[in-house]
Each structure stands twice: as structure tokens, then as C-alpha cells.
Write a protein that holds these residues in place. Structure first.
Motif, mmCIF file in Angstrom:
data_model
loop_
_atom_site.group_PDB
_atom_site.id
_atom_site.type_symbol
_atom_site.label_atom_id
_atom_site.label_comp_id
_atom_site.label_asym_id
_atom_site.label_seq_id
_atom_site.Cartn_x
_atom_site.Cartn_y
_atom_site.Cartn_z
ATOM 1 N N TYR A 32 6.500 -7.658 -2.439
ATOM 2 C CA TYR A 32 7.300 -7.852 -1.222
ATOM 3 C C TYR A 32 6.965 -6.745 -0.209
ATOM 4 C CZ TYR A 32 11.684 -8.607 1.426
ATOM 5 O OH TYR A 32 12.630 -8.846 2.387
ATOM 6 N N ALA A 33 6.781 -7.138 1.042
ATOM 7 C CA ALA A 33 6.436 -6.164 2.092
ATOM 8 C C ALA A 33 7.457 -5.024 2.161
ATOM 9 C CB ALA A 33 6.345 -6.874 3.443
ATOM 10 N N LEU A 34 8.730 -5.348 1.950
ATOM 11 C CA LEU A 34 9.766 -4.307 2.045
ATOM 12 C C LEU A 34 9.590 -3.263 0.941
ATOM 13 C CD1 LEU A 34 12.316 -3.773 3.849
ATOM 14 C CD2 LEU A 34 13.651 -4.677 1.939
ATOM 15 N N ASP A 35 9.258 -3.727 -0.272
ATOM 16 C CA ASP A 35 8.990 -2.780 -1.370
ATOM 17 C C ASP A 35 7.747 -1.953 -1.050
ATOM 18 O OD1 ASP A 35 11.117 -3.789 -2.854
ATOM 19 O OD2 ASP A 35 9.861 -5.296 -3.839
ATOM 20 N N ALA A 36 6.766 -2.606 -0.440
ATOM 21 C CA ALA A 36 5.503 -1.923 -0.140
ATOM 22 C C ALA A 36 5.715 -0.792 0.861
ATOM 23 C CB ALA A 36 4.484 -2.923 0.396
ATOM 24 N N VAL A 37 6.468 -1.050 1.926
ATOM 25 C CA VAL A 37 6.620 0.018 2.937
ATOM 26 C C VAL A 37 7.461 1.171 2.390
ATOM 27 C CG1 VAL A 37 6.190 -1.463 4.940
ATOM 28 C CG2 VAL A 37 8.551 -1.122 4.171
ATOM 29 N N GLU A 38 8.466 0.843 1.586
ATOM 30 C CA GLU A 38 9.291 1.920 1.006
ATOM 31 C C GLU A 38 8.435 2.798 0.084
ATOM 32 O OE1 GLU A 38 12.826 0.650 -1.160
ATOM 33 O OE2 GLU A 38 12.974 2.625 -2.089
ATOM 34 N N ALA A 39 7.632 2.140 -0.765
ATOM 35 C CA ALA A 39 6.784 2.907 -1.692
ATOM 36 C C ALA A 39 5.703 3.674 -0.922
ATOM 37 C CB ALA A 39 6.139 1.965 -2.705
ATOM 38 N N GLY A 40 5.204 3.062 0.139
ATOM 39 C CA GLY A 40 4.136 3.711 0.911
ATOM 40 C C GLY A 40 4.591 5.024 1.518
ATOM 41 N N VAL A 41 5.697 5.000 2.228
ATOM 42 C CA VAL A 41 6.106 6.238 2.910
ATOM 43 C C VAL A 41 6.678 7.276 1.953
ATOM 44 C CG1 VAL A 41 6.459 5.096 5.134
ATOM 45 C CG2 VAL A 41 8.435 5.436 3.592
ATOM 46 N N ALA A 42 6.994 6.846 0.722
ATOM 47 C CA ALA A 42 7.461 7.834 -0.265
ATOM 48 C C ALA A 42 6.375 8.873 -0.545
ATOM 49 C CB ALA A 42 7.871 7.138 -1.559
ATOM 50 N N VAL A 43 5.106 8.507 -0.297
ATOM 51 C CA VAL A 43 4.007 9.450 -0.573
ATOM 52 C C VAL A 43 4.076 10.659 0.370
ATOM 53 C CG1 VAL A 43 1.502 9.728 -0.683
ATOM 54 C CG2 VAL A 43 2.571 7.644 -1.593
ATOM 55 N N PRO A 44 4.012 10.472 1.698
ATOM 56 C CA PRO A 44 4.156 11.657 2.563
ATOM 57 C C PRO A 44 5.536 12.299 2.479
ATOM 58 C CG PRO A 44 3.990 9.654 3.903
ATOM 59 C CD PRO A 44 3.666 9.269 2.486
ATOM 60 N N GLU A 45 6.578 11.495 2.242
ATOM 61 C CA GLU A 45 7.910 12.107 2.120
ATOM 62 C C GLU A 45 7.941 13.139 0.984
ATOM 63 O OE1 GLU A 45 11.113 8.679 3.616
ATOM 64 O OE2 GLU A 45 10.498 8.716 1.521
ATOM 65 N N GLY A 46 7.220 12.833 -0.109
ATOM 66 C CA GLY A 46 7.256 13.720 -1.276
ATOM 67 C C GLY A 46 6.184 14.795 -1.264
ATOM 68 N N ASP A 47 5.365 14.825 -0.223
ATOM 69 C CA ASP A 47 4.251 15.781 -0.187
ATOM 70 C C ASP A 47 4.693 17.055 0.537
ATOM 71 O OD1 ASP A 47 1.966 17.240 0.318
ATOM 72 O OD2 ASP A 47 0.730 15.481 0.747
#
Ligand code: SD4
Length: 323
Positions: free
Chosen positions: A59-74
Motif C-alpha cells: 500500500y502506498a501509505l505504508d510505503a511512504v511511512e516506511a520510507g521517511v522513517a529512514v531519514p527520521e531515524g538517521d
């Protein structure tokens, strides 16, 4: 995850793209399959995480949430999530929002101590009757939802803040300076569902309580599954003035391509703001519900990451003013 070598090869594309000043950023070809785009070159790693979901019919919504979690956690990225530069009081306050294809949306503003504000925004959307929670109430909600209370101020960010305090001059710069870079991400999945997210620590050294465009539906992000989606980065106050993302989606609704829509909104903004726009960066990124994309900024050096057909690229957007 992209290897470092792969990352460097991909970011090398920026130089090539930069040579083509105004042609980059547009793609009017109809695409097949999922597409994900996000602001700045740190979007490559975020897109890779989103792509893992999209390529498996997620699902696109799951994808965008997981995607931005990368820079958020960096912790090395000083403009989003953990490691974000603090406000003038030394407090890291985060803004984020998320929206699906059917006008469902959630947002948090001025949220402290939580690494993933976009995930909290999604909980606001799914678990409350509200769209937006701010400050103390947003934190309380996040903790109730099981998010961990963490210190987001890294030693590096604290050192930079103490350095800033020596002069304490507040001077928002266009985005090639290090003091603000938001990630906005838009995705279209295999079932043609659109979603978007926008997340940031906002402008470094801002007044405590300052909220930018990023958590504001219609300013930092807007999605209409029947038309398209848009997100922004740059000086939030300017994006709020022009309801930037909503304006781009409305321009697409009136028949413009994503590229033409971004250009029209930037040109209108500049026409109306005139000299007040000088020295301010405003960057728009858009996708229609077929996966065609567009990007345009007021000033140079806005780059974005795009992934489709499993190919990751960084492109430089066209722009209106040299400086
Ligand atoms: C803000 N729009 O808080 C954000 C900052 C940003 O590139 O996008 N920087 O104003």
C-alpha cells in the motif's frame, strides 16, 4: 537498502542533470507500475525503503511511512527526526503529516521526544477523530500509542546550537545551507493508490512553538487520489501563504501536467510576492494519479529522488530565478 557505492553512483547523476537547467523534472510519459518520489538526495535511501513495499504490491501509505522513517531515524541528518537541529531554546520540535488517496489525513506539530513523527501523524489519522495534534497533547498521544520517549538532541546538533547561540542571529537561508531540509514523499502503488507524507525538524533555531508548512494539510502536503499529489520543501512561511501543495493539485485538476502545475504555482507566487520572495527558497514536487511527475523551485539546487521500475535516480528540478 542502497550500498554506499550504489548511492554514490546514483548521486553522480545530479551533476549530469544539473546541466539541463529547465528540462529536468518533467516526465509526461505514462508510467507503468509503482512510482515513488521524494525531496532531496537523502530521498534515495528513503525511496529504497518505500520501494521494498511498493514492488511487493504493498500500500502506498505504508510505503511512504516506511520510507521517511529512514531519514527520521538517521542521527546524521540535521533536518528531520533524530539529530534534527533544535529551536533557539535547544529543543528539537518536529512537524509531520500524512495523507491517503481518500482525504484521510493526520498531522503532528511541534512534537518533541519522538523519533518518528510521521508514524504518529498516521495514528492521529487512524485512531482519533482529529486531523492535527500539537505540542504536549501530541506527545501525550504518542506515548499512549506506545512510542518511546527519546532524547532527539544529538551531541553534534547540540554543539551546532551552542555555536549559533554565540551570535544568535536568526537568518533563514535558502535550502542549500544546512539549516533546513524537509523530506516530502509521494507514492503511487500497483493498485493506483496515491499517498504522501512530509516530515521535518523545521528551521534550525526557530522560535519555540514555530510551526512550518510541513504538518499543514494543503501547505506541505496534499493528496487527491482522483487527481494527484504534491509536497514542498523550503521556507515554510512562504508555502503556507500560497497553500502550495493544494494549489499544485488544483492546477493539475484544471488539466495541467504535474510539471506545468509546479511551474504555474511558483510563477504565481513570484508575481504576487515580488521582492519579498527574493532570497527565499520554495520547492514543489508533484505526481499525478498515473505516476507522471513534476518538480520546480524558485531558486536553483532543488533535487529530488525518483524510483520507478526499480531504478533509483536523483534529478535536479528546473527553477525560476538564478538567485
Ligand atoms: C519548514 N519547510 O519548517 C520546512 C523546512 C524545509 O527545506 O523544508 N526545508 O519551513
Amino acid at each position: 537498502m542502497l550500498s554506499r557505492k550504489e548511492f554514490l553512483r546514483l548521486t553522480g547523476l545530479i551533476a549530469a542533470a544539473a546541466a539541463i537547467r529547465n528540462s529536468a523534472g518533467s516526465s509526461h510519459k505514462r508510467r507503468r507500475g509503482p512510482v515513488v518520489i521524494s525531496t532531496w538526495d537523502f530521498g534515495l535511501a528513503a525511496n529504497a525503503a518505500a520501494w521494498n513495499i511498493l514492488k511487493n504490491n504493498g500500500y502506498a501509505l505504508d510505503a511512504v511511512e516506511a520510507g521517511v522513517a529512514v531519514p527520521e531515524g538517521d542521527p546524521l541528518i540535521n533536518s528531520v527526526g533524530l539529530g534534527g537541529f533544535p529551536d533557539r531554546d535547544g529543543r528539537v520540535t518536529l512537524d509531520a503529516c500524512i495523507m491517503d488517496e481518500n482525504f484521510n489525513c493526520g498531522s503532528v506539530a511541534c512534537l518533541e521526544h519522538i523519533v518518528h513523527p510521521a508514524a504518529v501523524a498516521r495514528r492521529v489519522m487512524e485512531k482519533t477523530p482529529h486531523v492535527m495534534l500539537a505540542g504536549e497533547g501530541a506527545l501525550r498521544f504518542a506515548l499512549e500509542q506506545g512510542f518511546k520517549n527519546e532524547n532527539l538532541l544529538t551531541p553534534e546538533a547540540e554543539t551546532a546550537w551552542k555555536e549559533w547561540l554565540k551570535k544568535a542571529e536568526y537568518d533563514p537561508q535558502p535550502n542549500w545551507e544546512i539549516n533546513h531540509d524537509t523530506i516530502g514523499m509521494l507514492a503511487l502503488d500497483m493498485q493506483k493508490r496515491l499517498a504522501g507524507v512530509c516530515t521535518t525538524s523545521g528551521m534550525a533555531w526557530k522560535m519555540h512553538g514555530r510551526i512550518g508548512d510541513s504538518p499543514i494539510i494543503g501547505a506541505g502536503l496534499y493528496v487527491d487520489g482522483e487527481i494527484g499529489a504534491a509536497t514542498c520543501t523550503g521556507l515554510g512561511e512562504e508555502m503556507i501563504r500560497m497553500a502550495a501543495s493544494h494549489s499544485v493539485v488544483e492546477a493539475m485538476r484544471s488539466g495541467k501536467s504535474p510539471q506545468a502545475a509546479c511551474e504555474a504555482v511558483i510563477k504565481r507566487y513570484y508575481k504576487r510576492r515580488g521582492n519579498k520572495a527574493h532570497g527565499k527558497q520554495v520547492c514543489l514536487l508533484a505526481m499525478d494519479n498515473e505516476g507522471n511527475v513534476g518538480a520546480f523551485s524558485l531558486m536553483p539546487r532543488f533535487v529530488y529522488a525518483i524510483t520507478s521500475n526499480g531504478v533509483h535516480e536523483v534529478r535536479e528540478a528546473g527553477y525560476l530565478l538564478e538567485k
